[in-house]
Design a protein around this motif. Structure first.
Motif, short mmCIF file in Angstrom:
data_model
loop_
_atom_site.label_atom_id
_atom_site.label_comp_id
_atom_site.label_asym_id
_atom_site.label_seq_id
_atom_site.Cartn_x
_atom_site.Cartn_y
_atom_site.Cartn_z
N GLN A 289 0.83 -1.20 0.00
CA GLN A 289 0.00 0.00 0.00
C GLN A 289 0.87 1.26 0.00
O GLN A 289 0.54 2.25 -0.66
CB GLN A 289 -0.92 -0.01 1.22
CG GLN A 289 -1.99 -1.09 1.17
CD GLN A 289 -2.84 -1.10 2.43
OE1 GLN A 289 -2.63 -0.31 3.34
NE2 GLN A 289 -3.80 -2.03 2.47
N ALA A 290 1.99 1.21 0.72
CA ALA A 290 2.89 2.36 0.74
C ALA A 290 3.51 2.60 -0.63
O ALA A 290 3.63 3.74 -1.08
CB ALA A 290 3.99 2.13 1.78
N LYS B 248 1.62 7.19 -6.90
CA LYS B 248 0.65 8.19 -7.33
C LYS B 248 1.23 9.60 -7.34
O LYS B 248 0.59 10.53 -7.84
CB LYS B 248 -0.57 8.14 -6.41
CG LYS B 248 -1.35 6.83 -6.51
CD LYS B 248 -2.54 6.85 -5.56
CE LYS B 248 -3.32 5.54 -5.66
NZ LYS B 248 -4.47 5.51 -4.74
N THR B 249 2.42 9.79 -6.79
CA THR B 249 3.02 11.12 -6.80
C THR B 249 3.57 11.43 -8.18
O THR B 249 3.73 10.56 -9.03
CB THR B 249 4.15 11.18 -5.76
OG1 THR B 249 5.15 10.21 -6.10
CG2 THR B 249 3.61 10.89 -4.35
N ALA C 207 2.16 1.73 -3.48
CA ALA C 207 1.09 2.21 -4.36
C ALA C 207 0.83 3.69 -4.14
O ALA C 207 0.59 4.45 -5.09
CB ALA C 207 -0.18 1.40 -4.11
N ALA C 208 0.90 4.11 -2.89
CA ALA C 208 0.68 5.53 -2.60
C ALA C 208 1.83 6.37 -3.16
O ALA C 208 1.62 7.47 -3.68
CB ALA C 208 0.56 5.74 -1.09
N ALA C 209 3.05 5.85 -3.09
CA ALA C 209 4.20 6.59 -3.62
C ALA C 209 4.14 6.69 -5.14
O ALA C 209 4.57 7.68 -5.74
CB ALA C 209 5.50 5.90 -3.20
#
Length: 450
Positions: free
Chosen positions: A144-145, A151-152, A147-149
């Protein structure tokens, strides 16, 4: 290319049988091996019991009505996968005509003994499962981390400018770089290796466990015991097979009607019949017809075993009313406006059964005795009587008959089915402390043959 046949939903289409979660116990020849007779891990029909621990009180097998000792009907070896205890179930029955249709003429007991080797393996397995679950949670959080990165903005500069930037730095930011070795934890790789080690240990210890069990059973011989003098049918082996049911003819109905029908009948996606419903107005003949139809697929069955499953009622009597009560709501809710509401059906509800007096846990269905068991025991009794007897054996039989404790004709048993309900927690307690062994009586509901 040859043309493939079109799929057809014809009623004549051949469908495979559906396997249920019920295990059927079938007679499988006479039990004559002395080692097997003493081995509690050998399930049997008739004979004398083989106990896991020290002999329980002889009163356990006495009829509550005539106070005479009863014959062992079946002994089942049924340990639970997640329990550290060896486990066996014993069911006795009184065949005297005056005791039929009376509570206490069929009694069931559960015997437990701590298996220290399996307890150690079970503890190791549970620790490994906990480690694996923690590794999965950690891996999911890292995913999840990442995947969040991702998106930047990949074109944004991150951190101080490198004096010697890599020509592949942009691609690494867009598509994600290769994780460093430090991101792969030992917890993620360890469980698989532990599983292999456990399999190897099981292979090495299996023969030792069997030898230990036989040795333990041999040390609890009944030669000098009061249990040896109890009346008994000729012992027979019991084999176990899965229950298979033929599929119902495929009817041409809409998907909505099919779902509604399955919901009403309680069928599961796996083909099981655990929540099969019964009409509110069921009478004896209708319940009995369903019983005979289900049993007719395997007429030799003597036992139906399904721990925490659903019993198969024999008749629409008071026992049926107790465990298949009338539903509180008279109708099944339907979401489609095109369908009319249908009457709700009775489903299995064991909440009316008494709880375990030791741990206060709920009772769950475990097994039931089937009518064919009476025929099998009758045949074994006739065969036993036809064998040659010594003068001493003949005198002993006459003395037992005069005292009212000798073997009796099995035709006296008149039940249709005997339903056995055991403690859901399979408790092994002495007061509030955990014990290394236990001997507990369980609940038996009998549906008598009219």
């Amino acid at each position: 290319m040859p043309a493939e046949d079109d799929w057809s939903d014809s009623d004549e289409e051949v469908l495979s049988d559906a396997e249920t979660s019920v295990q059927l116990g079938l007679p499988d020849g006479h039990l004559e091996s002395s080692n097997d007779i003493l081995d509690a891990a050998v399930s049997r029909i008739g004979g004398h019991p083989a106990f896991l621990t020290q002999e329980p009180p002889f009163e356990s097998a006495r009829c509550h009505n005539c106070s005479n000792s009863m014959e062992l009907l079946v002994q089942l070896w049924c340990p639970l996968e997640d329990s550290p205890n060896d486990r066996a179930l014993y069911i006795w029955g009184c065949a005297r005509s005056g005791c039929q249709r009376k509570t206490g003429s069929i009694r069931a007991w559960r015997g437990l003994k701590l298996n220290e080797k399996y307890a150690a393996k079970l503890e190791k397995k549970q620790a490994r499962q906990k480690q694996l679950e923690e590794a999965r949670i950690k891996a999911s959080a890292e995913e999840q981390a990442r995947a969040a990165a991702a998106k930047t903005n990949p074109f944004a500069m991150k951190g101080p400018t490198n004096s010697n930037p890599s020509p592949f730095g942009l691609g690494a930011q867009v598509f994600g770089g290769t994780p460093t070795p430090s991101t792969i934890t030992g917890a993620e790789a360890g469980p698989d290796m532990d599983d292999d080690e456990e399999d190897a240990d099981d292979d090495e210890d299996s023969s030792e466990d069997e030898d230990d069990l036989v040795t333990a059973m041999a040390s609890t011989t009944l030669e000098d015991s009061q249990w040896k003098t109890a009346p008994a049918y000729s012992p027979m082996y019991m084999s176990t097979v899965a229950e298979y049911l033929p599929p119902a003819p495929r009817a041409r109905v809409s998907p909505e009607e099919a779902l509604l029908e399955e919901a009403a009948e309680g069928k599961t996606k796996e083909g099981g019949w655990g929540m099969e419903g019964y009409e509110n107005s069921m009478n004896l003949d209708q319940v009995f017809e369903r019983f005979t139809r289900r049993v007719g697929y395997q007429g030799e069955q003597c036992i139906r075993y399904e721990l925490s499953g659903t019993p198969l009622p024999f008749a629409g009597d008071s026992v049926f009313e107790q465990i298949f009560p009338v539903p509180s709501s008279p109708y099944v809710s339907v979401t489609k406006a095109a369908f009319n509401a249908t009457a709700a059906k009775r489903t299995y509800d064991p909440s009316a059964l008494p709880s375990c007096p030791i741990c206060k846990g709920k009772r769950v269905f475990e097994c039931q005795l089937m009518p064919n068991l009476i025929s099998v025991l009758e045949t074994s009794a006739e065969n036993k009587g036809s064998k040659f007897q010594t003068d001493a054996e003949r005198r002993q039989e006459i003395e037992q008959a005069l005292k009212g404790s000798g073997p009796v004709e099995v035709q006296g048993m008149q039940w249709g089915t005997c339903l056995v309900f055991s403690c859901e927690k399979d408790c092994c307690l002495e007061g509030t402390a955990r014990a290394t062994s236990a001997w507990r009586e369980e609940v038996v509901l009998v549906q008598w043959d009219e």
